[in-house]
Scaffold this active site. Structure first.
Site, short mmCIF file in Angstrom:
data_model
loop_
_atom_site.label_atom_id
_atom_site.label_comp_id
_atom_site.label_asym_id
_atom_site.label_seq_id
_atom_site.Cartn_x
_atom_site.Cartn_y
_atom_site.Cartn_z
N GLU A 167 9.85 -7.38 -6.78
CA GLU A 167 10.93 -6.49 -7.16
C GLU A 167 12.23 -6.89 -6.50
OE1 GLU A 167 10.30 -2.54 -4.38
OE2 GLU A 167 9.39 -2.61 -6.35
N LYS A 173 0.36 0.50 -7.43
CA LYS A 173 1.82 0.51 -7.58
C LYS A 173 2.23 0.21 -9.02
CE LYS A 173 2.25 -0.61 -2.79
NZ LYS A 173 2.48 -1.65 -1.80
N HIS A 188 9.14 -5.07 7.40
CA HIS A 188 8.72 -4.02 6.47
C HIS A 188 7.75 -3.02 7.08
CE1 HIS A 188 10.91 -6.40 3.70
NE2 HIS A 188 10.16 -7.44 4.02
N ARG A 190 -1.90 9.62 0.61
CA ARG A 190 -2.59 9.90 1.88
C ARG A 190 -1.61 10.53 2.86
NH1 ARG A 190 0.19 6.14 4.80
NH2 ARG A 190 0.67 4.21 3.68
#
Lengths: 132, 501
Positions: free
Chosen positions: B207, B123, B242, B298
């Site tokens: 973040e 990331k 999440h 993926r």
């Protein structure tokens, strides 16, 4: 649907299956679980089991963190034990305020569903008065 | 070691389990290819095991011994004579070392190159790439200094709420929401532990948490010549902890202009990553502004909704691409038709905050029909254990409009029967019919906002309870002659009270 059940003169579609000590029933879009033997209640922890001061393993898994020690005083909502199952972490909290009377699991221990992990002795009014 | 030519792929190893392993087997069947299932000791009782051409046990039930063990997977694939490996999703699917090891062992990795996974899948490095490709980013911290104090300080700088994520992972594990400085330490430690246990690295990044954003993603596909296209968008705003629960294609929240812009950004980003095969670029959309979230290098769990609206087969296209053939025609224009919704069925108790429910499955029955698709990995007699993800099946519907999809999905779920473990089906039905879901305005906080209270078991009517009581008496063997005996099943004495349809 494989079965029709005669109920009040009507044939009602249902599905059922006896699995171990439980009877599983499907009726009108819902699945119901009932004990398969009279008088024997199958073990499924329910919401009512909370606020007893006893923390039970809500699933089989591994103990990954012990946040309190035996004898610690704990407040309702304090995190006591962290466990891991199905790759998710679950923090088990005290549901009452009191003293951590018994911590009956070890770090990295694999525990079974329903195992008692900790017991909290509830603060009663008398104790609170003494503290004051 | 001599490498296997792309055209020589005859047998594909599957380094995965459950419904996705079945999905890959189906695509291989279409192509006339043999399959080799690389499974753990306990997964002998699974549908993929029964369907695969060949199977090899690669280790014990814990994922570290089997599904996350690179060497065990390579050894198993070689021993079983596989020419290529499909990693599915989760487990080793985004592990560059695995992709590299597969190639080094002389096999084909069905997915992007190890270098591409490193670049786009990490990331942190991917954000650098996005920045250079002028794709808008969410403010955050992705530094090497991983000390808890430093992380807390950075979180304060970004401004709470802040989200901590596993740098190496996905799928919600290792993710924690920090609402303020209080409790942040404990949450960060927990995120690091989960991340280490799930992905083998405790690196996290921070973040800014957008508190009324929608999750929008674009399906990307890069063929063996390097041509990158996008196959439309999906919305996955319905998430709990999440983890996505309900996904759909297309999103109702995008204007054509926004869809075009985001799609172009996604393609540009993936082109910069020298990609091959299927991938997904995820964005958050809030107040008409979108921010790049991450690339999943993926296949996604929710790929079927794209397949349904586009009329394509992504897994087959992945395999064909690995064989050096075209996945998608360069002359055909792929346009979404109608709408599609996917619901993930989890083995959990919906009335106890989604606590995992394990055990041996009884009856598993899905109501087949046009525009209904069932992806499942376990059948009656198989055991759902606590070793793996609790997702046991996916239900996908297609219809002309979103409204019809919601209605169809509700009815299909009501007629799906799973005995032996509790499932989230009642919870899904409730979500599908929530006014905010129905009008399509839900954000990623939808579940937290409306379903944070314990989901209550519906109160039964008196006559319903009475029926169940009576039914129980009948089934458990107490004879009662007010029931007609029309059953053809004579194995069980009380079956006589029942009529088979």
């Amino acid at each position: 649907m494989k079965h029709l059940f005669k109920w009040k003169g009507e044939w009602v579609p249902v599905e059922y299956q006896k699995l171990g000590s439980e009877l599983w029933i499907y009726y009108q879009g819902q699945v119901f679980v009932r004990p398969a033997k009279a008088n024997i209640k199958s073990f499924r922890p329910t919401a009512e089991m909370e606020s007893t001061g006893v923390i039970l393993a809500p699933m089989p898994g591994k103990i990954t963190k012990l946040l309190k020690a035996q004898g610690d005083s704990v407040a309702k909502g304090d995190s006591i034990v962290v466990m891991e199952a199905m790759k998710m972490e679950y923090t088990l909290q005290a549901d009452v305020s009191g003293i951590l009377e018994e911590l009956s699991c070890k770090l990295n221990e694999q525990v079974v569903l329903g195992k008692s992990l900790a017991k909290i002795k509830k603060n009663n009014i008398e104790d609170l008065k003494k503290e004051l | 070691m001599s490498s296997i030519g792309k055209k020589d792929i005859k047998r594909i190893a599957i380094a995965n389990r459950g419904e996705v392993a079945v999905r890959i087997i189906r695509a291989c069947e279409d192509l006339g290819l043999e399959t080799l299932l690389l499974h753990s000791e306990v997964d002998i009782g699974s549908r993929a095991y029964r369907l695969a051409t060949k199977k090899i046990c690669i280790g014990g039930a814990p994922v570290s011994e089997s599904y996350l063990n690179i060497q065990a997977n390579i050894d198993g694939a070689l021993a079983g004579g596989a020419h290529a490996i499909h990693p599915g999703f989760g487990f080793l699917s985004e592990n560059a070392d695995f992709a590299q090891a597969v190639v080094k062992a002389g096999m084909v990795f069905i997915g992007p190159s190890a270098a591409s996974i490193r670049l786009l899948g990490d990331k942190v490095s991917c954000k650098g790439l996005a920045r250079r490709a002028s794709v808008p980013l969410v403010p955050g911290y992705e530094g090497e200094d991983q000390g808890i104090d430093r992380l807390i300080q950075e979180a304060k700088k970004i401004g709470f709420p802040v989200i901590a994520k596993a740098a190496a992972g996905g799928g919600g594990r290792g993710m924690k929401l920090l609402t303020g400085e209080l409790g942040a330490r404990e949450l960060l430690e927990s995120a690091k532990r989960e991340s280490l246990s799930a992905f083998g690295s405790d690196k996290v990044f921070l973040e800014k948490y957008l508190d009324h954003a929608k999750h929008i993603e674009f399906q990307i596909f890069a063929d063996s010549t390097g041509r990158v296209i996008h196959l439309g968008d999906r919305e996955c705003s319905v998430q709990r902890r999440h983890q996505k629960i309900i996904e759909e294609a297309n999103s109702v929240s995008l204007t054509e202009e926004l869809r075009k812009k985001m799609g172009e950004d996604a393609v540009r980003l993936v082109q910069a990553g020298n990609y091959q095969g299927a991938g997904t670029v995820e964005f958050l959309l809030q107040d008409g502004e979108y921010y790049f979230l991450e690339v999943n290098t993926r296949l996604q769990v929710e790929h079927p909704v794209t397949e349904e609206v586009m009329g394509i087969d992504l897994v087959k296209a992945q395999i064909l691409t690995a064989m050096g053939q075209f996945g998608f025609s360069s002359t055909q224009k792929y346009v979404a038709q109608g709408h599609s919704i996917e619901c993930r069925i989890y083995a959990e108790n919906p009335y106890m905050g989604g606590m995992p429910s394990t055990g041996k499955l009884g009856l598993v029955q899905f109501p087949e029909g046009p525009g209904r698709r069932f992806e499942y990995g376990f059948e009656e007699g198989d055991t759902i254990t606590s070793f793996y993800d609790p997702m046991i099946a996916k239900v996908i519907v297609w219809d002309e409009t979103r409204g019809r999809c919601i209605q169809k999905m509700t009815e299909v779920l009501k007629r799906a029967i799973i005995f032996g473990v509790m499932t989230n089906i009642p919870y899904l039905i409730e979500i599908l019919n929530h006014p905010e879901f129905v009008d399509g305005t839900m954000t990623t906080r939808f579940i937290e906002k409306y379903f944070s209270q314990n989901f209550k078991e519906p109160v039964m009517g008196e006559s319903e309870e009475e029926l169940l009581k009576e039914l129980r008496v009948q089934v458990l063997g107490s004879r009662d002659f007010n029931l007609a005996s029309q059953s053809s099943n004579m194995n069980s004495p009380w079956m006589q009270s029942w009529r088979n349809i």
